[in-house]
Design a protein around this motif. Structure first.
Motif, mmCIF file in Angstrom:
data_model
loop_
_atom_site.group_PDB
_atom_site.id
_atom_site.type_symbol
_atom_site.label_atom_id
_atom_site.label_comp_id
_atom_site.label_asym_id
_atom_site.label_seq_id
_atom_site.Cartn_x
_atom_site.Cartn_y
_atom_site.Cartn_z
ATOM 1 N N GLY A 222 0.820 -1.211 0.000
ATOM 2 C CA GLY A 222 0.000 0.000 0.000
ATOM 3 C C GLY A 222 0.850 1.253 0.000
ATOM 4 O O GLY A 222 2.015 1.234 -0.402
ATOM 5 N N GLN A 223 0.264 2.318 0.466
ATOM 6 C CA GLN A 223 0.964 3.592 0.571
ATOM 7 C C GLN A 223 0.584 4.212 1.907
ATOM 8 O O GLN A 223 -0.584 4.502 2.165
ATOM 9 C CB GLN A 223 0.570 4.529 -0.571
ATOM 10 N N SER A 224 1.566 4.351 2.783
ATOM 11 C CA SER A 224 1.285 4.908 4.095
ATOM 12 C C SER A 224 1.157 6.432 4.016
ATOM 13 O O SER A 224 1.714 7.070 3.119
ATOM 14 C CB SER A 224 2.386 4.533 5.089
ATOM 15 N N ALA A 225 0.419 6.979 4.952
ATOM 16 C CA ALA A 225 0.240 8.432 5.042
ATOM 17 C C ALA A 225 -0.272 8.763 6.438
ATOM 18 O O ALA A 225 -0.910 7.938 7.088
ATOM 19 C CB ALA A 225 -0.746 8.920 3.987
ATOM 20 N N HIS A 226 0.032 9.962 6.878
ATOM 21 C CA HIS A 226 -0.485 10.387 8.171
ATOM 22 C C HIS A 226 -1.992 10.601 8.044
ATOM 23 O O HIS A 226 -2.469 11.177 7.064
ATOM 24 C CB HIS A 226 0.186 11.691 8.613
ATOM 25 N N GLY A 271 1.014 -7.792 8.996
ATOM 26 C CA GLY A 271 1.473 -6.603 8.303
ATOM 27 C C GLY A 271 0.962 -5.317 8.924
ATOM 28 O O GLY A 271 0.532 -5.287 10.088
ATOM 29 N N ASN A 272 0.989 -4.269 8.141
ATOM 30 C CA ASN A 272 0.504 -2.955 8.565
ATOM 31 C C ASN A 272 -0.114 -2.276 7.361
ATOM 32 O O ASN A 272 -0.320 -2.906 6.320
ATOM 33 C CB ASN A 272 1.642 -2.126 9.178
ATOM 34 N N SER A 273 -0.405 -0.998 7.473
ATOM 35 C CA SER A 273 -1.090 -0.329 6.369
ATOM 36 C C SER A 273 -0.230 -0.258 5.110
ATOM 37 O O SER A 273 -0.759 -0.210 3.996
ATOM 38 C CB SER A 273 -1.522 1.075 6.789
ATOM 39 N N ALA A 274 1.096 -0.316 5.271
ATOM 40 C CA ALA A 274 1.985 -0.185 4.118
ATOM 41 C C ALA A 274 2.245 -1.516 3.415
ATOM 42 O O ALA A 274 2.344 -1.566 2.178
ATOM 43 C CB ALA A 274 3.317 0.429 4.540
ATOM 44 N N ARG A 275 2.341 -2.597 4.180
ATOM 45 C CA ARG A 275 2.681 -3.892 3.568
ATOM 46 C C ARG A 275 2.080 -5.016 4.408
ATOM 47 O O ARG A 275 2.259 -5.056 5.629
ATOM 48 C CB ARG A 275 4.196 -4.076 3.478
ATOM 49 N N THR A 276 1.368 -5.907 3.757
ATOM 50 C CA THR A 276 0.724 -7.025 4.436
ATOM 51 C C THR A 276 0.982 -8.313 3.641
ATOM 52 O O THR A 276 0.899 -8.309 2.406
ATOM 53 C CB THR A 276 -0.790 -6.792 4.566
ATOM 54 N N GLU A 310 -0.407 -0.736 -10.044
ATOM 55 C CA GLU A 310 0.817 -1.503 -10.268
ATOM 56 C C GLU A 310 1.564 -1.778 -8.954
ATOM 57 O O GLU A 310 1.672 -0.903 -8.100
ATOM 58 C CB GLU A 310 1.727 -0.731 -11.231
ATOM 59 N N LYS A 311 2.032 -2.992 -8.808
ATOM 60 C CA LYS A 311 2.817 -3.464 -7.660
ATOM 61 C C LYS A 311 2.011 -3.535 -6.365
ATOM 62 O O LYS A 311 2.583 -3.709 -5.288
ATOM 63 C CB LYS A 311 4.054 -2.590 -7.451
#
Length: 414
Positions: A222-226, A271-276, A310-311
């Motif tokens: 994914g893509q993390s963000a505040h 995982g977490n919001s960025a990678r699971t 993508e990805k």
């Protein structure tokens, strides 16, 4: 030495498989497995077997030479040295004469094998049964196999008039964590034409089909963000994984299936919001069903990738083992018929059981050594309530002897 003494001696050696060592590539994963292999090797020597080889991996092989000049195929028998990691304490086996009702395993700890929970025990009323003290596994999975195989070899030694071809035996480590010993086993050097594992169930049970098994590892990026400025930016990989799981066929999971029904098993999610990372087991009895399941996951991952960018989704599919039935089709099914005759000679009706799991024979069959699975007589594997009726254990040994007899009696045209 009788078969019960052999079995009890084996249970006194703690051979619990060690998962961390196994994951690190160490084989055998626990020192007790090598200790047991050395004991069995010494017993094979006393029984007159030849070409006894104990490898650093604890894989043990030996040969009983033929006592006939007739050309016969080489039959083989397998057991595994390790016991499951569900319990790690030493085994304190005991023999009880079962008169019905519950069996008290440990009065101090108030542990009993209850007939209401295990009603199949009623069929063994009036028999001696080997049980635990409620603090460990019994280890009949698979030390009962080792005892039965060596007892059968003892029978052949004591009765040289029983004609037999070359018989090979093997004992392998770490079956309980991914069939590691069988995967390392050199079938070609072993030199057998067909074989049997003894790693199954109650008296009369016989396995000649099991899963086609595979693994899936799906990584969601994914893509993390505040959260204060996440709108339009945050891509939560955890939610991706949950949506992927929600798109799996409803009802096709282990808890909803039985007999020959296949499944997808969501086994691990981390995982977490960025990678699971999602890990799954895929199981099906038919080759077509297995391929269809693997293709479904591949297609689902590709569609999710197209949806989420993508990805965002990466899938890795791998085969673990095949259904042993794939190696026993058509004319190759003779090991089943030999076993059926051996069961019949002992007044045992064969109960063909589709195994919803794997065993060493699946790997050995895939390597070119057809290898169905004979009962040991034990019940409740991987449990403190594991038990082994003595008559069933002896019957396993008797079936092994008659498999060897029947093999020698057949006209192979060799």
């Amino acid at each position: 030495m009788n078969i019960v003494e052999r079995f009890l001696n084996y249970t006194r050696i703690n051979t619990t498989t060690h998962r961390e060592n196994g994951a690190a590539g160490i084989m055998p994963s626990s020192p007790g497995q090598m200790e047991l292999a050395k004991l069995v090797a010494s017993e094979l020597e006393v029984l007159g077997l030849e070409d006894i080889v104990l490898r650093d991996s604890a894989i043990l092989t030996a040969t009983l030479p033929a006592n006939t000049n007739r050309k016969l195929p080489v039959v083989s028998f397998f057991g595994h040295l390790d016991t499951s990691a569900e319990q790690t304490s030493d085994t304190h086996a005991q023999i009880v004469h079962y008169s019905g009702g519950d069996i008290c395993l440990n009065s101090d700890l108030d542990i009993a094998l209850k007939a209401s929970e295990f009603p199949e025990i009623a069929q063994y009323q009036g028999q001696d049964i080997i049980v635990t003290d409620g603090t460990s596994l019994l280890g009949a999975d698979d030390k009962a196999a080792i005892a039965a195989i060596l007892d059968a070899l003892q029978t052949l030694k004591n009765n040289p008039e029983i004609e037999h071809g070359t018989v090979k035996v093997a004992f392998v480590p770490d079956e309980e964590q991914g069939l590691r010993g069988a995967k390392a086993f050199d079938v070609e050097t072993f030199g057998a034409d067909f074989g049997y594992t003894l790693d199954c169930c109650g008296i009369g049970d016989f396995v000649h089909e099991n899963w086609n098994a595979g693994d899936a590892v799906i990584t969601f990026t994914g893509q993390s963000a505040h959260p204060m400025s996440a709108k339009g930016k945050l891509k939560n990989s955890l939610l991706m994984a949950h949506k992927f799981i929600a798109m799996l066929p409803a009802g096709e999971a282990p808890e909803y299936t039985e007999d020959r029904e296949g499944y997808y098993w969501v086994k691990e999610l981390a995982g977490n919001s960025a990678r699971t990372v999602l890990k799954m087991d895929i199981r099906d009895f038919t080759k077509e069903g297995y391929r269809s399941r693997m293709m479904f996951l591949q297609t689902l991952a590709e569609n999710c990738q197209a949806l989420w960018g993508e990805k965002a989704v990466n899938i890795q599919l791998s085969d673990r083992y095949e259904n042993v039935a794939n190696s026993l089709e058509g004319d190759a099914g003779f090991p089943i018929e030999i076993a059926r005759e051996a069961y019949a000679r002992n007044n045992i009706t064969m109960n063909a059981v589709p195994m919803r799991g794997g065993y060493d024979g699946a790997v050995l069959s895939q390597k070119g050594l057809p290898c169905p699975n004979i009962f040991t007589g034990a019940h409740n594997f991987h449990s403190i309530y594991e038990y082994l009726p003595v008559k069933s254990l002896q019957a396993a040994s008797d079936v092994v002897v008659d498999v060897i007899r029947v093999t020698a009696e057949k006209d192979w045209g060799m």
